[in-house]
Design an enzyme around this catalytic site. Structure first.
Site, short mmCIF file in Angstrom:
data_model
loop_
_atom_site.label_atom_id
_atom_site.label_comp_id
_atom_site.label_asym_id
_atom_site.label_seq_id
_atom_site.Cartn_x
_atom_site.Cartn_y
_atom_site.Cartn_z
N SER A 228 0.81 -1.23 0.00
CA SER A 228 0.00 0.00 0.00
C SER A 228 0.85 1.28 0.00
O SER A 228 1.72 1.46 0.87
CB SER A 228 -0.91 -0.01 1.23
OG SER A 228 -1.46 1.26 1.44
N ASN A 229 0.55 2.15 -0.94
CA ASN A 229 1.20 3.46 -0.97
C ASN A 229 0.64 4.36 0.13
O ASN A 229 1.34 5.15 0.73
CB ASN A 229 0.99 4.12 -2.33
CG ASN A 229 1.56 3.26 -3.44
OD1 ASN A 229 2.73 2.90 -3.40
ND2 ASN A 229 0.73 2.90 -4.41
#
Ligand SMILES: Cc1ncc(COP(=O)(O)O)c(C=O)c1O
Length: 338
Positions: free
Chosen positions: A84-85
């Site tokens: 996840s960014n």
């Protein structure tokens, strides 16, 4: 008048100034030439925003974390996949604010024995407490029970929903539309199509409202899905647009909540690159020296290339592709190595 007041209201909302702005808008002439013509292609480089390796999440978190800070929040809990960014940028920005960060993460679609995603290693490096869950369905309940535990120990806790995609976070993308409008005015350019990746909906909702305030940013906004079905994303986006409308003083129904989502480039699912996505990543790297990511921007660029090759965009039109970051998803490090 209504629009001017909305812009004034937006400017009054407190937000952090961690990102480097304005991010550049670059022209991609070599890509256009390789495609044999077609529309003029510009790219908004939000991958250059800065904190936590940049990307669209910085813009949302600048609003969400400033609000949390003003309310005395000590620990932020959020969720995502291992790559996840949003989780990575939350961890980096919390570190800078001196806030605790707790991440609830489910496994990435693809794993490699003995290696872990660079994003996950960075989450730990930024000092986040990482909790692994078996799947997406477990994330919300796990966040709530962790929040309860922290509250019982006397800490002030905030749960930030997936992707920071609520109206307050999406204001960051409304403000980004104002930034782009100013850049385009200086270049005397108007955009016909604005392409970007749309997943948890906050980016598209913010840009959809931004487009109604600053029409020069795109006659048409095309969100490209990396995972869900178009109708599901469009309905989430519509809800966030309504929430933004309330915050900016629009009456019910005054903002257009309808958006276009193209779900024709998802392939086998979230995080699984398609051949078109891999081709797009290679083409952009070789023609323009620009790296896209395999989860979001690669699929969004595959869609833009697909539209151009199908002759859906005219020679005299201009496209703005929004680079929302995420390139670290290309990289893995030895497990527990950083
Ligand atoms: C690199 C990147 N691009 C695009 C998106 C999609 O943005 P949103 O979740 O606001 O729809 C995300 C996050 O999900 C992302 O990390």
């Amino acid at each position: 008048m209504r629009l001017e007041r909305a812009i004034e209201r937006l400017e009054m909302v407190p937000c952090l100034r961690f990102g480097h702005r304005p991010t550049p808008i670059e022209e991609l002439p070599r890509l256009r030439a390789v495609l044999g013509g077609g529309p003029r292609i510009l790219m908004k480089r939000d991958d250059y925003l800065g904190p936590g390796f940049g990307g669209n999440k910085v813009r949302k978190l600048e609003y969400l974390l400033e609000d949390a800070k003003l309310r005395g929040v000590e620990v932020v809990i959020t969720c995502g996949g291992e790559k996840s960014n949003h989780a990575r940028v939350t961890a980096a920005m919390c570190a800078r604010l001196g806030m605790g960060c707790v991440l609830v993460l489910n496994p990435a679609a693809r794993g490699h024995a003995g290696l872990e995603p660079a994003n996950l290693a960075l989450d730990r490096l930024y000092g986040a407490e990482v909790h692994r869950v078996a799947g997406r369905a477990e994330r919300a309940a796990t966040m709530e029970s962790l929040a309860e535990e922290y509250r019982r120990s006397g800490r002030v806790v905030e749960v930030v929903p997936l992707g920071g995609s609520v109206a307050l976070g999406a204001l960051g993308l409304v403000a980004a539309a104002a930034e782009v409008a100013e850049q385009l005015r200086a270049k005397s350019v108007e955009i016909d199509y604005l392409f970007h990746c749309s997943s948890s909906g906050g980016t598209q909702a913010g840009l959809a409202v931004g487009r109604q305030l600053f029409p020069e940013i795109g006659r048409q906004l095309i969100g490209v899905s990396p995972d869900d079905e178009a109708g599901a994303i469009a309905s989430v986006v519509g809800g966030i647009v309504r929430g933004i409308g309330e915050r900016l003083g629009f009456g019910v129904g005054e903002l257009d909540e309808r958006v276009t989502v193209d779900d024709g480039y998802v392939g086998e699912g979230y995080g699984i690159p398609t051949p078109e996505c891999e081709e797009a990543i290679g083409l952009l790297a070789r023609t323009e020296g620009i790296v896209l990511d395999p989860v979001y921007t690669g699929k969004a660029m595959a869609a833009l290339l697909g539209w151009i090759r199908a002759g859906r965009l005219a020679e005299d039109e201009t496209v703005l592709f929004w680079h929302t970051g995420g390139q670290l998803a290309l990289f893995y490090v030895p497990e527990g190595g950083v």
